[in-house]
Design a protein around this motif. Structure first.
Motif, PDB file in Angstrom:
ATOM      1  N   ALA A   1      49.686  34.547  59.510  1.00 43.39           N
ATOM      2  CA  ALA A   1      48.441  34.839  60.229  1.00 43.39           C
ATOM      3  C   ALA A   1      48.609  36.131  61.006  1.00 43.39           C
ATOM      4  CB  ALA A   1      48.090  33.699  61.171  1.00 43.39           C
ATOM      5  N   LYS A   2      47.524  36.887  61.092  1.00 44.46           N
ATOM      6  CA  LYS A   2      47.509  38.129  61.858  1.00 44.46           C
ATOM      7  C   LYS A   2      46.453  38.026  62.950  1.00 44.46           C
ATOM      8  CE  LYS A   2      49.009  40.988  57.969  1.00 44.46           C
ATOM      9  NZ  LYS A   2      48.664  42.146  57.110  1.00 44.46           N
ATOM     10  N   ILE A   3      46.805  38.479  64.151  1.00 45.61           N
ATOM     11  CA  ILE A   3      45.905  38.426  65.305  1.00 45.61           C
ATOM     12  C   ILE A   3      45.739  39.834  65.864  1.00 45.61           C
ATOM     13  CG2 ILE A   3      45.584  37.528  67.655  1.00 45.61           C
ATOM     14  CD1 ILE A   3      47.439  35.188  66.861  1.00 45.61           C
TER      15      ILE A   3
ATOM     16  N   ASN B   1      43.279  36.565  60.951  1.00 44.29           N
ATOM     17  CA  ASN B   1      43.214  36.604  59.495  1.00 44.29           C
ATOM     18  C   ASN B   1      44.344  35.730  58.967  1.00 44.29           C
ATOM     19  OD1 ASN B   1      43.269  37.264  56.748  1.00 44.29           O
ATOM     20  ND2 ASN B   1      42.848  39.424  57.110  1.00 44.29           N
ATOM     21  N   MET B   2      43.981  34.640  58.264  1.00 43.82           N
ATOM     22  CA  MET B   2      44.984  33.790  57.629  1.00 43.82           C
ATOM     23  C   MET B   2      45.276  34.371  56.246  1.00 43.82           C
ATOM     24  SD  MET B   2      43.596  29.983  58.666  1.00 43.82           S
ATOM     25  CE  MET B   2      41.891  30.335  58.214  1.00 43.82           C
ATOM     26  N   THR B   3      46.349  35.127  56.145  1.00 44.14           N
ATOM     27  CA  THR B   3      46.629  35.822  54.887  1.00 44.14           C
ATOM     28  C   THR B   3      47.358  34.949  53.875  1.00 44.14           C
ATOM     29  OG1 THR B   3      48.619  36.748  55.913  1.00 44.14           O
ATOM     30  CG2 THR B   3      46.634  38.112  55.926  1.00 44.14           C
TER      31      THR B   3
ATOM     32  N   LEU C   1      49.525  41.222  66.083  1.00 49.99           N
ATOM     33  CA  LEU C   1      50.507  40.166  66.272  1.00 49.99           C
ATOM     34  C   LEU C   1      50.548  39.350  64.982  1.00 49.99           C
ATOM     35  CD1 LEU C   1      52.432  38.586  68.165  1.00 49.99           C
ATOM     36  CD2 LEU C   1      50.444  37.258  68.902  1.00 49.99           C
ATOM     37  N   ARG C   2      51.738  39.245  64.379  1.00 51.23           N
ATOM     38  CA  ARG C   2      51.842  38.598  63.077  1.00 51.23           C
ATOM     39  C   ARG C   2      52.817  37.440  63.123  1.00 51.23           C
ATOM     40  NH1 ARG C   2      54.134  41.867  58.037  1.00 51.23           N
ATOM     41  NH2 ARG C   2      54.958  40.103  56.884  1.00 51.23           N
ATOM     42  N   GLY C   3      52.399  36.301  62.581  1.00 50.24           N
ATOM     43  CA  GLY C   3      53.254  35.127  62.507  1.00 50.24           C
ATOM     44  C   GLY C   3      53.502  34.729  61.074  1.00 50.24           C
ATOM     45  N   THR C   4      54.749  34.337  60.762  1.00 47.71           N
ATOM     46  CA  THR C   4      55.086  33.901  59.409  1.00 47.71           C
ATOM     47  C   THR C   4      55.884  32.602  59.471  1.00 47.71           C
ATOM     48  OG1 THR C   4      57.093  35.281  59.410  1.00 47.71           O
ATOM     49  CG2 THR C   4      55.116  36.233  58.442  1.00 47.71           C
ATOM     50  N   GLY C   5      55.308  31.554  58.921  1.00 53.75           N
ATOM     51  CA  GLY C   5      55.975  30.262  58.866  1.00 53.75           C
ATOM     52  C   GLY C   5      55.860  29.705  57.467  1.00 53.75           C
ATOM     53  N   GLY C   6      55.895  28.380  57.354  1.00 55.34           N
ATOM     54  CA  GLY C   6      55.763  27.736  56.059  1.00 55.34           C
ATOM     55  C   GLY C   6      55.291  26.311  56.237  1.00 55.34           C
ATOM     56  N   PRO C   7      54.855  25.649  55.161  1.00 53.35           N
ATOM     57  CA  PRO C   7      54.359  24.278  55.259  1.00 53.35           C
ATOM     58  C   PRO C   7      55.360  23.301  55.877  1.00 53.35           C
ATOM     59  CG  PRO C   7      53.820  25.218  53.121  1.00 53.35           C
ATOM     60  CD  PRO C   7      54.743  26.192  53.789  1.00 53.35           C
TER      61      PRO C   7
ATOM     62  N   ASN D   1      41.372  32.756  52.874  1.00 53.27           N
ATOM     63  CA  ASN D   1      42.427  33.726  53.170  1.00 53.27           C
ATOM     64  C   ASN D   1      41.888  35.144  53.118  1.00 53.27           C
ATOM     65  OD1 ASN D   1      44.414  31.499  51.435  1.00 53.27           O
ATOM     66  ND2 ASN D   1      44.941  32.086  53.504  1.00 53.27           N
ATOM     67  N   ASN D   2      42.618  36.033  53.815  1.00 51.75           N
ATOM     68  CA  ASN D   2      42.318  37.469  53.797  1.00 51.75           C
ATOM     69  C   ASN D   2      40.909  37.799  54.274  1.00 51.75           C
ATOM     70  OD1 ASN D   2      44.898  38.417  52.702  1.00 51.75           O
ATOM     71  ND2 ASN D   2      44.273  37.294  50.868  1.00 51.75           N
TER      72      ASN D   2
END
Length: 204
Positions: free
Chosen positions: A193-195, A84-86, A55-61, A145-146
């Motif tokens: 982030a990846k879960i 994992n906070m990439t 499960l992957r999430g992509t956002g921004g500050p 990260n990673n």
């Protein structure tokens, strides 16, 4: 007699399928298919999606990516997963979401802490003060990260336990800390982030 027997077998299945919680006593819940994600969770499909077993999430500050379950968490539950906070610095598990209020349990790289806090999230606004919230408890932990981290969250008898890698622990009383005692589940990131290996189960 046969009809009564069949009815007795079917009834528990009906109760389970109509259950208003994200898991039940007889099984662990996990996300294994994209169709499950779409039907049981609310999110922007461009921000949260399933890639095979991840499960992957992509956002921004300036715009945090949020995914929220459509069903409530059980009264007592246990959540396990690896994250994992990439990219960027914040990954948050949103617990007991009740309207705009929730419990913040998160990993924060800038301060190098894991945190329990009181949160608010307004899905229609990215303004300061309409997302996030105050820290109640924190503990120092080296975060980067990673790297994969094992997260365990348990709520039992209104007591919250939060641990990362079975090394760093936080604990608090929901009642004494004036935190939401029941609601839905969500995940939030201000980067990527990846879960994996997510399981949610009801506990007695």
């Amino acid at each position: 007699m046969k009809i009564k027997y069949i009815a007795l077998l079917i009834f528990p299945l009906i109760i389970t399928s109509c259950c208003g919680t994200i898991s039940n006593a007889k099984k662990e819940y996990n996300i294994s298919k994209a169709t499950t994600l779409k039907s049981e969770w609310k999110s922007n499909p461009k921000e949260w999606f399933l890639e095979k077993d991840t499960l992957r999430g992509t956002g921004g500050p300036m715009h945090w990516a949020v995914i929220q379950s459509k069903k409530k968490l059980p009264k007592n539950y246990e959540i396990d997963f690896k994250v994992n906070m990439t990219r960027e610095s914040l990954f948050e598990v949103m617990l007991n979401i009740d309207k705009e209020n929730y419990i913040r349990t998160y990993l924060y790289q800038i301060d190098q802490n894991i945190v329990i806090g009181r949160g608010v999230y307004n899905k229609n606004s990215d303004e300061y003060g309409k997302r996030g919230g105050p820290t109640l408890f924190k503990k120092t932990m080296k975060l980067e990260n990673n790297k994969w981290y094992s997260v365990k969250i348990k709520v039992s008898n209104n007591q919250l336990f939060f641990s990362v890698d079975n090394e760093t622990f936080l604990e608090c009383s929901l009642e004494k800390s004036n935190l939401s005692q029941q609601g839905k589940l969500g995940f939030l990131t201000n980067g990527e982030a990846k879960i994996i290996d997510l399981t949610i189960k009801n506990i007695e």
